[in-house]
Write a protein that holds these residues in place. Sequence first.
Motif, PDB file in Angstrom:
ATOM      1  N   SER A 154      76.424  37.676  35.221  1.00 44.77           N
ATOM      2  CA  SER A 154      77.719  37.287  35.788  1.00 44.77           C
ATOM      3  C   SER A 154      78.791  37.456  34.742  1.00 44.77           C
ATOM      4  N   ALA A 155      80.021  37.523  35.293  1.00 45.07           N
ATOM      5  CA  ALA A 155      81.159  37.674  34.393  1.00 45.07           C
ATOM      6  C   ALA A 155      81.241  36.486  33.472  1.00 45.07           C
ATOM      7  N   SER A 160      82.099  50.527  34.278  1.00 47.16           N
ATOM      8  CA  SER A 160      81.163  49.575  34.885  1.00 47.16           C
ATOM      9  C   SER A 160      81.867  48.903  36.059  1.00 47.16           C
ATOM     10  N   ARG A 161      81.033  48.572  37.045  1.00 48.79           N
ATOM     11  CA  ARG A 161      81.652  47.877  38.177  1.00 48.79           C
ATOM     12  C   ARG A 161      81.788  46.388  37.904  1.00 48.79           C
ATOM     13  N   ARG A 162      81.238  45.978  36.774  1.00 47.00           N
ATOM     14  CA  ARG A 162      81.341  44.553  36.462  1.00 47.00           C
ATOM     15  C   ARG A 162      82.794  44.216  36.193  1.00 47.00           C
ATOM     16  N   THR A 163      83.171  43.096  36.658  1.00 42.34           N
ATOM     17  CA  THR A 163      84.575  42.721  36.554  1.00 42.34           C
ATOM     18  C   THR A 163      84.903  42.277  35.131  1.00 42.34           C
ATOM     19  N   ASP A 164      83.854  41.763  34.414  1.00 38.24           N
ATOM     20  CA  ASP A 164      84.176  41.316  33.046  1.00 38.24           C
ATOM     21  C   ASP A 164      84.004  42.427  32.015  1.00 38.24           C
ATOM     22  N   PHE A 165      83.769  43.613  32.490  1.00 40.30           N
ATOM     23  CA  PHE A 165      83.531  44.740  31.552  1.00 40.30           C
ATOM     24  C   PHE A 165      84.841  45.157  30.924  1.00 40.30           C
ATOM     25  N   MET A 211      71.932  41.395  37.629  1.00 40.65           N
ATOM     26  CA  MET A 211      73.293  41.745  37.184  1.00 40.65           C
ATOM     27  C   MET A 211      73.918  40.515  36.534  1.00 40.65           C
TER      28      MET A 211
END
Length: 742
Positions: free
Chosen positions: A3-4, A139-144, A1
């Motif tokens: 990173s942000a 997306s669960r990504r925080t930087d998405f 995954m």
Amino acid sequence: MPSAGTEATALESGPHETRILRRHARDLTALLALPAMWHGREPTYIMGSLLEVLLSLLRLDSAYVRFDDPEGGPAIEDWRPQSPAPPAEFVHAVVAPLPVPGGPAVSVAAPAAAGHDSIRVARLAPGFVHERGVVLASSRRTDFPTALEQVRLQVAVDQATLSLHSAHLLARERVARAAAEAAHRQLAFLAEASTQLAGSLDYERTLQRVADLAVPTLADACVVDIVVADEALERVAVAHIDAAKAALLHELRRRYPAHVYEPHPIAQALRSGRPQLIPEVSDAMRVRIAGDDAAHLQLLRSVGATSMISVPLVAHQRTLGAMTCLRTESGRRYGPAELALAEELARRAALAVDNTRLYRAAQAGLAREQALRTAAEKLAAEQEAILRQIADGVVIADGAGRITFVNEAARRHFGFETLGVTIEEYAATHRPLHRDGQPWSPEELPLACAVRGETVIAADMRVRRADGQEIAALASASPLVGEDGAPFGAVLTIYDVSAQAALERQKDEFFANVSHDLRTPLAAIVASIGVVLANEPAAMPAPLHHMLVNSEQAAERMAGLVDNLLELTRVQAGRVQLVCAPGDLRELARRAVDAIAPLAQTRGQRVELDLPAEPLPALVDAPRLERVLLNLLSNAHKYGRAGGTIRLSLARRSEDVVVAVADDGPGIAVADQERIFERYYRSETEATRRNQGSGLGLPIARALVELHGGRLWLESTPGAGATFWIALPRGQRAGGPQDGRL
Ligand code: ADP
């Protein structure tokens, strides 16, 4: 995954970033190839594919797409992963106000999904004119989404929108083309129908063509029924996609005759004059039509109509019948489009049928006219043949007096040679004569008189034949009058009486000779008896005396008869020359009355004389006119009533002197009134039998009056006496025809 911030920093740093950028560039290149991949695909396919691309390219947790149909159809909606329903965050995001079309993706905060800390949703609205919608990527990504991800997302969605737009355009074009093709096909079909129908002038054949045309374009089966007597329907045409089944449709109508008032869609169309569209034929309908007739129902089911249209055939406000289209095999249903086409076909069919009817009527009219013309021509030819062969001459002139027909006899015997000449021209070249040799004036000729509307009977003529020989002829002419009463010419019949005239002449000459020869011995006999009687001895026995008196009377009567005969033949031969002198006719009348008075007394008759006060001078042959008056007075005495009155009256009337000899005796039968002026004619009456006579008195009287230029005629009402009239011109003798027509 990752990173942000990985991609965010990539833009600023070394080889790693270069790799990232390269990958990004590769991804973009791949995205740009998407439209080519989606070309010709359905919108739903493109949407699904877009979602797959997004998931893998952006490593999304989920994605959602919704496009509204620019044409107002149902929206296309899809999502990944394809769990039973779109994730809650999407439902939430979808209901939020739509982003600006064509703008950058907007991240929205979404409620934390179960088991996740946070979830980020990028919302994007494709920016094209027609297509409206929303694309969500989560997306669960925080930087998405990172800046590069936003670019890729944007590019992917743009490509999809582009393809979608193309797909829509393509679909629209396909629909438009299909519609155009259908319209074209319909037009071609109708044009073909018009041509085919116009080509037939036969009623039944035209209707069969209608049925044939309808199958298969418009129907699996088509029947045409027409309304005949008693409002019954007659099936005149059947067409079926399966020829073997056509018989069923015929049989149906044959076995179950229908009428316009029955509960049948065809009858309904005829009754209402409006087309009937039954998209789905139910079995209930068949039951209703068949009633309780199981065999009928069975037959209807075998026909197996699933959908039907029945259109009335109407021409000039007259319903001729109905055309019925059935769907059987194909199972397709009829809708408004087919109805419109069927109506159009029916309209053309009705016109064509009407044309055949008109054509038939016209043909019948022509045939009738032709038959009439042939009959009329035949009649005319027959009449002409008869006229041609008739032994008498026949000449026809038109209303303008131009000779239009001359038969063989007229040509040969009477010198009528050429057609087209006028009566005047004929008179000028042929110079026909009266019997006494005077020329006819053209306007007096019998045919000319008849053209003017008069009827001429038995006029005497002398005409010159083609061979130059002159002959005696009798001509009669009468006007020709059309059925409408309008005169259109005249017909003359003329026949040769030369032989008769010659015979008469011979006879007259014989009579004249005989009379002349008899006259002298008769005079001698009368004179001798007179001498004997004058010197009669006193001792003469009475019977001898009576015999002598009787002989004297018979000899005198015979001398009178011979005189008459002689006079008549001379008048007829034109040998009598009048010796005219001026005199007062009153004197003449008095002498005649005095002469008859003693005879009248023997029958108790009164003789009256009615004279004007002033003298009545006239130029006459006095002895001959006196003879005429005596003849009339003696007839009045012989045939009048015993004890009756005999009246002689004289009067002046304009240019004429009018003499009337009247009696109050039995009069003269109408049938005899003209005939008594013929030679030797005597009425069959008691008085005639009682009196001896020769039937020569009146013909001589008339001939003598006519020699004076006058007229002698009779008026008598049987049972109420007879009056003989004489009209004499007062002045110079009129010099009228002296043909002695007796
Ligand atoms: P006739 O007297 O010699 O017979 P006429 O020519 O004078 O010949 O007459 C012809 C016929 O006409 C007669 O026979 C008679 O039948 C009829 N007739 C003539 N005058 C009269 C009359 N005044 N009344 C009745 N009949 C008449």
